[in-house]
Design a protein around this motif. Structure first.
Motif, PDB file in Angstrom:
ATOM      1  N   ARG A  87      60.142  26.164 -72.147  1.00 46.06           N
ATOM      2  CA  ARG A  87      61.069  26.259 -73.278  1.00 46.06           C
ATOM      3  C   ARG A  87      61.397  27.720 -73.575  1.00 46.06           C
ATOM      4  O   ARG A  87      62.551  28.061 -73.845  1.00 46.06           O
ATOM      5  N   LEU A 124      69.849  26.392 -75.000  1.00 48.33           N
ATOM      6  CA  LEU A 124      69.310  25.640 -76.121  1.00 48.33           C
ATOM      7  C   LEU A 124      68.932  24.234 -75.663  1.00 48.33           C
ATOM      8  O   LEU A 124      69.722  23.553 -75.008  1.00 48.33           O
ATOM      9  N   GLU A 129      67.525  20.339 -76.807  1.00 50.67           N
ATOM     10  CA  GLU A 129      67.437  19.397 -77.922  1.00 50.67           C
ATOM     11  C   GLU A 129      66.729  18.141 -77.423  1.00 50.67           C
ATOM     12  O   GLU A 129      67.242  17.416 -76.569  1.00 50.67           O
ATOM     13  N   ASP A 130      65.515  17.900 -77.955  1.00 52.79           N
ATOM     14  CA  ASP A 130      64.735  16.722 -77.571  1.00 52.79           C
ATOM     15  C   ASP A 130      65.190  15.527 -78.405  1.00 52.79           C
ATOM     16  O   ASP A 130      65.007  15.497 -79.631  1.00 52.79           O
ATOM     17  N   ALA A 131      65.768  14.541 -77.758  1.00 55.02           N
ATOM     18  CA  ALA A 131      66.260  13.352 -78.451  1.00 55.02           C
ATOM     19  C   ALA A 131      65.122  12.382 -78.730  1.00 55.02           C
ATOM     20  O   ALA A 131      64.058  12.426 -78.089  1.00 55.02           O
ATOM     21  N   VAL A 161      66.521  14.712 -72.939  1.00 55.82           N
ATOM     22  CA  VAL A 161      66.705  16.113 -73.346  1.00 55.82           C
ATOM     23  C   VAL A 161      68.153  16.518 -73.092  1.00 55.82           C
ATOM     24  O   VAL A 161      68.691  16.312 -72.007  1.00 55.82           O
ATOM     25  N   ARG A 162      68.769  17.051 -74.151  1.00 58.98           N
ATOM     26  CA  ARG A 162      70.111  17.606 -74.006  1.00 58.98           C
ATOM     27  C   ARG A 162      70.018  19.119 -74.038  1.00 58.98           C
ATOM     28  O   ARG A 162      69.119  19.683 -74.699  1.00 58.98           O
ATOM     29  N   TRP A 163      70.928  19.777 -73.357  1.00 56.58           N
ATOM     30  CA  TRP A 163      70.897  21.238 -73.313  1.00 56.58           C
ATOM     31  C   TRP A 163      72.296  21.806 -73.254  1.00 56.58           C
ATOM     32  O   TRP A 163      73.242  21.130 -72.870  1.00 56.58           O
ATOM     33  N   LYS A 175      74.008  28.980 -74.822  1.00 59.02           N
ATOM     34  CA  LYS A 175      74.348  29.581 -76.114  1.00 59.02           C
ATOM     35  C   LYS A 175      75.744  30.198 -76.070  1.00 59.02           C
ATOM     36  O   LYS A 175      76.150  30.700 -75.027  1.00 59.02           O
TER      37      LYS A 175
END
Length: 479
Positions: free
Chosen positions: A456, A465, A467-469, A474-476, A479
């Motif tokens: 991470r 970035l 984002e753990d759903a 996992v979405r990413w 930036k």
């Protein structure tokens, strides 16, 4: 010394390398035309040439390599005029960038890097020699080579000139493949165009005469090896042969080596397709110089190279595997002594490495020999059958391999910094991101939260970035 055999485009078969001057190999390399930054397809060819010269040197041969820089042609003249500056000023920045790029990739500088505009007198003298032999004619101030006067024309590219229209000629520096026509040796100036005042009249050299004049000036009438991309075989190299052999009556080149094209994700590289990359484009996307070097040299030069995101990830992992192996050899604690079987493995790898490169610079075979050794020695270390006195011998073998491969130096950040890139903010490739996300998910499942946190943080440092759903996916995004 091992017998080196190379695929000669002229004869279309493998031939032993027998230098004109024993112990020394003289190579002419078609370098960049500096109207813009070189693209990665160009560097595929330059990488092959680097491996070739490094291998020859590793076999105890002296190498004299000359690489030209074409700093005057139609595109350069047009681009410089559009920019409102002289062609020297226009091309200087691209030459500097090219030298910086090859340094980043650990491509060795040739013994001579020569600019066309520094050799106008040599070109004029060569044209005069062709004139005295009745191989030229003049039209509207330009001087052309009459290919009908050179019966061997077409022997390199195997082009059929039988149906060529008598007197048909081409004036531009770029023209269609298979369009055999008389070509310009000296081009009369157009209004407002840069030109030189010479004994043969005002004008500038055609594209092809540049290489003939510079190659023979530095390397003699007969070269051992001439290299370039496969797209240069016709018309450029065919015309070089006609000019050079027409002037001297001697064989111009003993061995012609041509590197195949590089494609991107199965498609031809094209600006219109949005898949046209310079080396610095790849650095901006977060790729390391050593990764690009590995990928470019991993496929034998006569095979088309498909440059993919997956291939980049594999190249990065392979380079790291080599470096980690050497680190383990240098830092791990082994029991005292040595084992004869380990020496046999190392000797076999060295012999297989050399044999692969001696077989027409087959880099895939050479790399296979290296990774076979890495696998076998790692297994031996894991089993406790690799001893203290075995390590220096294995390190020496890896260093010998690296004299050709040039992958072990952990200086990527330094190379990127010299070009103005910040490694900490470099953008990862999408395929690499996905692979690391999978690794992070696996680390979390086995409750290795330290490794998961490291990944991470790696993403954060690279400007990504996560984002753990709630469903575990996992979405990413960048930036």
């Amino acid at each position: 010394m091992i017998q080196i055999r190379l695929h000669n485009t002229l004869t279309n078969d493998l031939q032993p390398l027998v230098p004109v001057h024993p112990g020394e190999v003289r190579i002419y390399t078609c370098g960049p035309t500096v109207y813009a930054s070189a693209h990665i397809g160009n560097f595929r060819t330059f990488m092959f040439q680097d491996v070739l010269r490094r291998f020859l040197k590793s076999q105890g041969l002296r190498v004299l390599q000359v690489m030209n820089v074409t700093d005057v042609d139609d595109r350069i003249i047009q681009s410089a005029a559009a920019a409102g500056i002289g062609i020297r000023e226009y091309t200087d920045k691209y030459i500097r960038a090219f030298v910086e790029d090859i340094d980043a990739l650990h491509i060795q500088m040739p013994e001579e890097l020569v600019r066309a505009t520094d050799h106008i007198e040599d070109m004029v003298a060569l044209i005069e020699k062709l004139q005295t032999k009745g191989l030229t004619y003049t039209s509207e101030g330009s001087i052309y080579f009459r290919i009908a006067k050179f019966p061997a024309y077409g022997k390199l590219s195997k082009i059929d000139v039988a149906g060529m229209q008598a007197g048909a000629r081409v004036d531009v520096d770029q023209y269609e493949k298979d369009d055999a026509r008389d070509f310009a040796l000296w081009k009369a100036p157009k209004p407002g165009e840069h030109f030189w005042e010479t004994r043969i009249g005002p004008g500038r050299p055609g594209w092809h005469i540049e290489c003939s004049a510079m190659a023979m000036k530095y390397l003699g009438d007969t070269l051992d090896i001439h290299t370039g991309g496969v797209d240069l075989a016709f018309p450029h190299h065919e015309n070089e042969i006609a000019q050079s052999e027409g002037a001297t009556g001697k064989q111009f080149v003993r061995t012609w080596l041509h590197a195949e094209h590089l494609i991107i994700e199965g498609q031809k590289m094209s600006k219109s397709l949005g898949n046209f990359y310079t080396l610095r484009d790849l650095f901006a996307r977060g790729h390391k110089p050593s990764t690009i070097r590995y990928l470019l040299l991993s496929v034998p030069y006569r095979r088309q190279l498909n440059f993919t995101e997956e291939g980049i990830v594999q190249a990065r992992n392979s380079t790291e595997r080599l470096r980690n192996f050497v680190t383990r050899l240098k830092t791990a604690q082994f029991p005292p002594g040595s084992i004869a079987e380990n020496e046999k493995r190392i000797e076999k790898a060295e012999n297989d490495f050399d044999a692969g490169l001696a077989d027409d610079i087959n880099t895939a075979m050479a790399l296979a020999a290296v990774f076979d050794l890495v696998r076998d020695i790692n297994t031996s270390m894991d089993r406790g059958t690799f001893l203290q006195q075995d390590a220096p011998r294995a390190v020496a073998a890896m260093e010998k391999f690296d004299d050709v491969l040039a992958l072990l130096a952990d200086d990527d950040d330094e190379k990127l910094a010299k070009l103005g890139f910040s490694p900490q903010k470099a953008r990862m490739a999408a395929a690499e991101v996905e692979a690391l996300i999978e690794e992070r998910q696996a680390a979390k499942k086995r409750r290795d939260f330290k490794r998961a946190d490291e990944i991470r943080q790696n993403f954060a440092d690279s400007g990504i970035l996560l984002e753990d759903a709630k469903d575990g996916s996992v979405r990413w995004k960048y930036k």
